[in-house]
Design an enzyme around this catalytic site. Structure first.
Site, PDB file in Angstrom:
ATOM      1  N   GLU A 437     -32.403 127.901 -62.723  1.00 33.66           N
ATOM      2  CA  GLU A 437     -31.165 128.550 -62.278  1.00 33.66           C
ATOM      3  C   GLU A 437     -30.240 128.873 -63.444  1.00 33.66           C
ATOM      4  OE1 GLU A 437     -29.399 126.196 -59.147  1.00 33.66           O
ATOM      5  OE2 GLU A 437     -31.136 126.437 -57.857  1.00 33.66           O
ATOM      6  N   GLU A 513     -38.012 125.223 -56.004  1.00 34.06           N
ATOM      7  CA  GLU A 513     -37.114 124.130 -55.609  1.00 34.06           C
ATOM      8  C   GLU A 513     -36.728 124.373 -54.154  1.00 34.06           C
ATOM      9  OE1 GLU A 513     -34.141 123.077 -58.562  1.00 34.06           O
ATOM     10  OE2 GLU A 513     -32.739 122.715 -56.931  1.00 34.06           O
TER      11      GLU A 513
HETATM   12  C1  GAL Z   1     -30.159 123.260 -57.371  1.00 35.91           C
HETATM   13  C2  GAL Z   1     -30.322 122.829 -58.810  1.00 35.91           C
HETATM   14  C3  GAL Z   1     -30.634 121.353 -58.911  1.00 35.91           C
HETATM   15  C4  GAL Z   1     -29.704 120.573 -58.038  1.00 35.91           C
HETATM   16  C5  GAL Z   1     -29.840 121.048 -56.633  1.00 35.91           C
HETATM   17  C6  GAL Z   1     -29.032 120.300 -55.616  1.00 35.91           C
HETATM   18  O1  GAL Z   1     -29.522 124.475 -57.252  1.00 35.91           O
HETATM   19  O2  GAL Z   1     -31.351 123.545 -59.418  1.00 35.91           O
HETATM   20  O3  GAL Z   1     -30.522 120.937 -60.243  1.00 35.91           O
HETATM   21  O4  GAL Z   1     -28.423 120.793 -58.516  1.00 35.91           O
HETATM   22  O5  GAL Z   1     -29.412 122.409 -56.595  1.00 35.91           O
HETATM   23  O6  GAL Z   1     -29.207 120.870 -54.345  1.00 35.91           O
END
Ligand code: GAL
Length: 824
Positions: A437, A513
Site C-alpha cells: 500500500e 491482504e
Molecule cells: C492494511 C495495511 C496493513 C494493516 C491493515 C489493517 O491496509 O496494509 O498493514 O494496516 O490495513 O487492516
C-alpha cells in the site's frame, strides 16, 4: 566388478564429506555471539571506546528486545496523524499505534570475541547480523565497521582488518537508534535477531554466496543448477566438488568440476536428480548441496546450501501453479513480533505458531511488511508453508514521518539485494512482494519505482514472480502501476476484483491482504449484527466474527471469491496472529488498547473462534466442528443468544438441553449462510448446547457439546510440550485456565494467577490476549482474560524437570512438570 566400483565410489564420497581439518583448522567456522553482552538503554558518548567501562551495564543475551520489558504507557510514541490509507483526512491522536512500549531512543550493546587461531593473512572474518532495530552502527575494537539503517534486514561486514592480530579479545559495540514515528506497528528494539561470526579462508564462498534453482522439474527427473560465488579467487583455477544429498543424507547426485574463475562470475554446476521428492506444503522434502572448494590442491572452503525441488508458475486466467497443480493461497499475513516475547526471535516460539497455522490448514505466510528472520524461513521450508516475502511498507513517499522513505533512495537496492540473496534458495519462498500500500501507487511516476524494484527481483532471482499489495485500485488500474507487475495483488477492495481482472493484462488477481475482521477472544456482543467500525465501552470486539473496519470485510467474502473465480489466486488474511500496535478500531485516543484485534489467533497464541471458520474450509485432512459462543450467560436467561457452528460438514442440528433447535444447512442465500451454520433465534437457558453434524448423505457424523460452567474451582495448566530440549533456548507454551469442578472452562473468570517456575528452567513470559491489558509480560503474574492465559517457560542448559506452580486466590492450585532433555 560394478559392485566393487560402486563401493569404492561411495567410500570416496564418504571421505569427501567428512569435515576436513587442515592443520587442526576446518576450512570454515561459524559461531553465534549470544551470551555475555552488555546493554545500555540511552546515549553513551563514545560508546564504542575501548577504554569505556561497561561493567555496570545490564548483562543480556541476544536475541534481545529492550522495549518488550515495558512499561506500557500512552505517552510512548504518541502519534498525531491522519492515517490516509484508512481514508482519514484529518489528523487525530493515535494511541498505542506502536504498542505503547518504549522502543524509541538509543541503545548500546557491547561484547567481545576471540577468533580461534586467527591468521590475518590467510583468513577472513565477517560479522553477520540477522536484523538490528535500527540504524545500526557496528564498531570493532573502537573503529566503525559498518552501518545499516533498515532494522528488518540482515547485513554483514568484513571485519578482518579491524581485529587484533595477537589473539586478544576483540570488542564489538553496536549503537542502535529508533526514531519516534518511524513505524505503524511495534517494531521492537535492539539486537533482536542473531549475530554470527563467520571465519573463512581468504578464498571463500561469501555470505549468501550460492544460488540454486531447479530449471526442470518432473516426477521422474529434476535438473538442479548451482551457482557458487567465490571471493578472492579471480584468475585462479578452482576445483569444486559438490554432492546433492537427500533428507536422509544419501548422495543422489554429485559433480567434480574445474574452472578458471573470471572476475565476478560464479562457478556453475548442473545436476540431475532421478525421481526427485518434490517440495510442497504437504510434502516439505528438502535436499542439500554440499560443496567443497579446492585451489592449488588445498581445500579452501566447504559450504552447505539447503534447497527443495519444486516448480512455481503463474498462468493467466488460472492462477498459481506448484509442481503443475493449480492451488489457491490459504495464507495469512504476519508481523514479526511474537506477542509477549516482543521481536526477540525464538525458534521454538515460531515453531509453535506455525504448527497452529498448519493445523488450521494455512499453507502460506506473507511477511508483512518486512524481511523475516532466517529461522522463520527455514521453519517454513521444514514444516511446509509457502512464503511471500515483502520488504517495504514505504518507498520514496512517507507513511510515517520518520519511516523508511528517509533511506529509500540510497538503500532500497541494497536492501532488496540482501533480502533476495538471503532467501532465494529457500523452497518455501514462492513469490516476492515489493511493497505494501505504498503511497507511490498514486503518483504519476510511481510505476517507475515499481519497475525499478521488480527489475531488481528479476535480475537477482528470475525464478520467482513479483507482486505488490495495492489498495488504491482506481489509481493503479489506470496509471500503469498494476499492469506492470507479474502478479497484481489487491488489498481488500473485494468489490473491485472483477473490474481488476477485466482491465489488467495479467488476467489474475491475488488477495495480497484480506479480511481484517476484528474480534477479541471469548468476547460476544449482542445483538449479533454485521457491522463496520463497532466501538464498545469495554474496548473489545465481538467473536461472532461479524465486525470489521471501514476498509475491510468478513472472511466469507474472500472465501467466495476464491471459490467462484478461476482467475483468483487465493488470499493472505490480515492477520494470522494478533500483534503489538495498530489497535484498530480502538486506535484514536482509545488507550489502553495497544495491540491488534485482527488476528485469527490472539496475542497469547490462543485461537479465537475465527480459527475454526478458516479451519473448516482450509483443513482438508481433518473435520472441524466448533460451537460459539460459550454457554455461561447468567444475565441472559430467556434472551435471544444466537449460536454459530463452524464446520466442514454441510448441515447440523442444534439441541439446547435436549430440545432440537432445528437443522441448518449451508446455503447460498447469503455469504454468511454459505460458510457458517447459524441459529439466530435461540434463547439462552443454562445447561448444555449440543451440535450434531450430518454428512453429505444426511447421517450423523460428529457431535460436540458445550456446557454452562459452574463457579471457578481450580486453575488448570496444559501443554503439548511435555519434554523440551535442555539448550537454554527452547520454550514451552502452557495454556492456563480457570475451570469449574467438572472441568468446564469458566469463560468469565478474570482472577490474578501467580506462577512459580523452578528446577531445570525459568519463567519467560505471560500473555492473556486482552488488547487493553497493561500488565507486564515479564512478571510471573497476570489476570485471566475470559478464563484463559498463556505461560511461557524456558529450558536451562541441564537436563531435569521444570516445576511450575500456578496459584489464584480462592481456587485450587495446579502443578505441572516439564522434562528437559540434553541433545544426544
Ligand atoms: C492494511 C495495511 C496493513 C494493516 C491493515 C489493517 O491496509 O496494509 O498493514 O494496516 O490495513 O487492516
Amino acid at each position: 566388478m560394478m559392485r566393487l566400483l560402486r563401493k569404492i565410489y561411495f567410500l570416496f564420497f564418504l571421505f569427501l564429506f567428512v569435515p576436513v581439518n587442515l592443520n587442526g583448522q576446518s576450512a570454515r567456522q561459524s559461531f553465534l555471539l549470544e551470551k555475555n553482552w552488555r546493554f545500555f538503554q540511552g546515549e553513551v558518548a563514545q560508546g564504542e571506546s575501548m577504554v569505556l567501562d561497561d561493567r555496570t551495564w545490564e548483562k543480556v543475551t541476544i536475541p534481545h528486545d529492550w522495549a518488550i520489558f515495558g512499561p506500557f504507557d500512552r505517552a510512548h510514541d504518541l502519534q498525531d496523524v491522519a492515517v490516509t490509507q484508512n481514508g482519514e483526512k484529518k489528523s487525530t491522536v493515535k494511541t498505542g499505534r506502536t504498542g505503547g512500549l518504549p522502543y524509541v531512543g538509543v541503545g548500546w550493546y557491547r561484547t567481545s570475541f576471540v577468533v580461534p587461531q586467527f591468521e590475518p593473512i590467510n583468513k577472513r572474518v565477517v560479522l553477520k547480523f540477522d536484523g538490528a532495530m535500527s540504524e545500526a552502527r557496528v564498531y570493532v575494537n573502537g573503529k566503525e565497521a559498518c552501518f545499516w539503517p533498515y532494522g528488518y534486514n540482515a547485513f554483514h561486514c568484513d571485519v578482518t582488518e579491524l581485529l587484533h592480530r595477537d589473539g586478544r579479545n576483540n570488542m564489538v559495540a553496536v549503537r542502535l537508534e529508533n526514531k519516534a514515528q518511524s513505524s505503524r506497528w511495534y517494531p521492537g528494539a535492539g539486537l533482536y535477531r542473531n549475530v554470527h561470526v563467520i571465519v573463512t579462508d581468504k578464498i571463500h564462498v561469501p555470505v549468501w554466496g550460492t544460488y540454486i534453482t531447479t530449471p526442470f522439474v518432473s516426477d521422474s527427473i529434476a535438473s538442479i543448477k548451482l551457482e557458487t560465488s567465490l571471493k578472492n579467487a579471480d584468475g585462479k583455477s578452482v576445483r569444486m566438488v559438490t554432492a546433492i544429498l537427500d533428507a536422509a543424507g544419501h548422495v543422489v547426485a554429485q559433480k567434480e568440476n574445474q574452472q578458471k574463475i573470471n572476475y565476478g562470475k560464479p562457478f556453475v554446476q548442473n545436476f540431475e536428480v532421478i525421481k526427485p521428492a518434490l517440495w510442497s506444503p504437504e510434502t516439505p522434502n528438502l535436499y542439500s548441496a554440499s560443496t567443497q572448494v579446492f585451489v592449488d590442491g588445498k581445500l579452501t572452503d566447504r559450504f552447505e546450501t539447503r534447497f527443495g525441488i519444486r516448480e512455481v508458475r503463474i498462468i493467466a486466467d488460472r492462477g498459481f501453479m506448484l509442481n503443475g497443480k493449480i492451488r489457491k493461497f490459504q495464507g495469512v499475513c504476519n508481523h514479526h513480533d511474537l506477542g509477549p516475547l516482543g521481536a526477540a526471535i525464538n525458534v521454538s516460539a515460531l515453531r509453535y505458531q506455525l504448527q497452529l497455522l498448519k493445523d488450521m490448514g494455512c499453507d502460506a505466510i506473507r511477511t508483512a511488511h518486512n524481511m523475516p528472520a532466517p529461522e522463520l524461513v527455514a521453519l517454513c521450508d521444514e514444516l511446509g508453508l509457502m512464503m511471500m516475502i515483502e520488504p517495504f511498507d514505504e518507498w520514496d513517499i512517507a507513511k510515517c514521518k520518520n519511516g523508511y522513505h528517509r533511506f529509500f533512495a540510497d538503500w532500497a537496492e541494497r536492501d532488496m539485494v540482501n533480502m533476495i540473496h538471503h532467501f532465494r534458495n529457500n523452497p518455501s519462498v514462492v513469490m516476492w512482494s515489493i511493497g505494501n500500500e505504498v503511497p507511490t501507487q498514486c503518483s504519476a511516476e510511481g510505476y517507475k519505482v515499481a519497475s525499478f524494484l521488480q527489475n531488481i527481483c528479476h535480475r537477482e532471482d528470475p525464478s520467482r514472480p513479483v507482486t505488490c499489495g495495492m489498495d488504491k485500485v482506481s489509481c493503479v488500474l489506470e496509471n500503469g502501476f498494476a499492469s506492470l507487475l507479474d502478479v497484481p495483488g489487491l488489498n481488500y477492495r473485494t468489490h473491485r476484483y472483477e473490474e481488476a481482472y477485466a482491465k489488467l493484462p495479467q488476467n489474475l488477481v491475488l488477495g495480497s491482504e484480506t479480511a481484517s475482521t476484528v474480534s477479541s477472544r471469548g468476547v460476544y456482543k449482542f445483538p449479533v449484527v454485521k457491522k463496520g467500525d463497532m466501538l464498545y465501552p469495554d474496548h473489545q470486539s465481538s467473536s461472532y466474527d461479524m465486525e470489521y473496519c471501514s476498509w475491510s470485510n468478513l472472511p466469507d467474502e474472500d472465501f467466495a471469491l476464491a471459490e467462484d473465480h478461476h482467475w483468483t489466486m487465493g488470499q493472505f488474511v490480515w492477520t494470522g496472529f494478533d500483534y503489538l500496535g495498530e489497535p484498530s478500531p480502538y486506535d484514536t485516543d482509545a488507550w489502553p488498547n495497544h495491540s491488534s484485534m485482527f488476528g485469527i489467533i490472539d496475542l497469547a497464541s490462543i485461537p479465537k473462534d475465527r480459527y475454526y471458520l478458516y479451519r473448516s474450509l482450509w483443513n482438508k485432512k481433518e473435520h472441524t466442528l466448533h460451537i460459539l459462543p460459550h454457554w455461561t450467560w447468567p444475565d441472559r436467561v430467556g434472551q435471544q443468544t444466537p449460536v454459530f457452528v463452524y464446520t466442514d460438514y454441510p448441515s447440523a442440528e442444534l439441541f439446547i438441553n435436549g430440545k432440537s433447535q432445528g437443522i441448518q444447512r449451508k446455503t447460498k442465500n447469503s455469504l454468511q449462510e454459505r460458510y457458517r451454520l447459524m441459529w439466530m433465534n435461540t434463547l439462552y437457558e443454562p445447561g448444555e448446547v449440543k451440535v450434531v453434524a450430518y454428512d453429505e448423505s444426511g447421517k450423523p457424523a460428529a457431535e460436540k457439546i458445550v456446557r454452562t460452567a459452574g463457579k471457578p474451582f481450580q486453575i488448570k495448566m496444559d501443554t503439548m510440550h511435555d519434554s523440551i530440549a535442555a539448550d537454554g533456548r527452547t520454550l514451552a507454551y502452557i495454556r492456563v485456565k480457570a475451570v469449574d469442578k467438572a472441568g468446564n472452562l469458566c469463560p468469565h473468570a478474570d482472577g490474578l494467577v501467580q506462577f512459580e517456575v523452578g528446577g531445570a528452567g525459568t519463567f519467560r513470559a505471560l500473555a492473556n490476549g486482552d488488547p487493553t491489558n497493561l500488565e507486564a509480560f515479564q512478571k510471573p503474574q497476570m489476570h485471566l482474560f475470559n478464563g484463559q492465559l498463556t505461560l511461557i517457560v524456558q529450558s536451562g542448559e541441564k537436563s531435569g524437570k521444570i516445576k511450575i506452580q500456578a496459584k489464584s486466590n480462592g481456587l485450587k492450585e495446579d502443578v505441572l512438570t516439564i522434562q528437559t532433555v540434553l541433545a544426544p
